[in-house]
Design a protein around this motif. Structure first.
Motif, short mmCIF file in Angstrom:
data_model
loop_
_atom_site.label_atom_id
_atom_site.label_comp_id
_atom_site.label_asym_id
_atom_site.label_seq_id
_atom_site.Cartn_x
_atom_site.Cartn_y
_atom_site.Cartn_z
N GLU A 76 19.41 -50.41 105.64
CA GLU A 76 18.24 -51.40 105.60
C GLU A 76 18.05 -51.94 107.06
N TYR A 77 18.93 -51.95 107.87
CA TYR A 77 18.49 -52.57 109.30
C TYR A 77 18.53 -51.62 110.24
N THR B 205 28.27 -47.55 99.82
CA THR B 205 28.99 -48.73 99.58
C THR B 205 27.82 -49.77 100.10
N SER B 206 28.06 -51.08 99.72
CA SER B 206 27.00 -52.05 100.12
C SER B 206 26.96 -52.39 101.55
N THR B 207 28.20 -51.91 102.39
CA THR B 207 28.16 -51.97 103.92
C THR B 207 27.12 -50.67 104.39
N ILE C 78 24.55 -49.59 102.61
CA ILE C 78 23.21 -49.90 102.35
C ILE C 78 22.72 -50.66 103.36
N GLN C 79 23.47 -51.78 103.60
CA GLN C 79 23.12 -52.88 104.61
C GLN C 79 22.73 -52.10 105.75
N GLU C 80 23.61 -51.35 106.26
CA GLU C 80 23.17 -50.51 107.49
C GLU C 80 21.82 -49.89 107.48
N ASN D 266 14.83 -51.60 112.30
CA ASN D 266 15.12 -52.91 113.02
C ASN D 266 15.72 -52.77 114.05
N ASN D 267 17.07 -52.37 113.96
CA ASN D 267 17.63 -52.09 115.14
C ASN D 267 17.30 -51.14 116.03
#
Length: 75
Positions: free
Chosen positions: A27-28, A19-21, A23-25, A31-32
């Motif tokens: 990607e981060y 899901t877009s969420t 995928i965003q997780e 860094n997190n």
């Protein structure tokens, strides 16, 4: 589990991943993790899930059990 049940499980799993969420997780995540490493593990209550290592998790049961202990000792 029957083949029919496996097919249903796979359909639900694949429908709810990428899901877009999520995928965003992904990607981060690096860094997190770097931020946590730099700032230290926060001293807040945490609920950590521990696996028995079956199903190809990449860790055996004892390794899974050690992860929360290591996190707790760093806090």
């Amino acid at each position: 589990m029957t083949e029919y049940e496996k097919d249903i499980y796979k359909a639900i799993f694949y429908r709810r991943t990428a899901t877009s969420t999520m995928i965003q997780e992904m990607e981060y995540i690096k860094n997190n993790a770097k931020i946590v490493e730099e700032m230290g593990v926060p001293t807040v209550p945490m609920c950590l899930f521990v696996s028995n290592g079956s199903g190809g998790t990449g860790f055996d049961e004892e390794t899974w059990r050690q992860i929360p202990k290591k996190i707790h000792n760093k806090g």
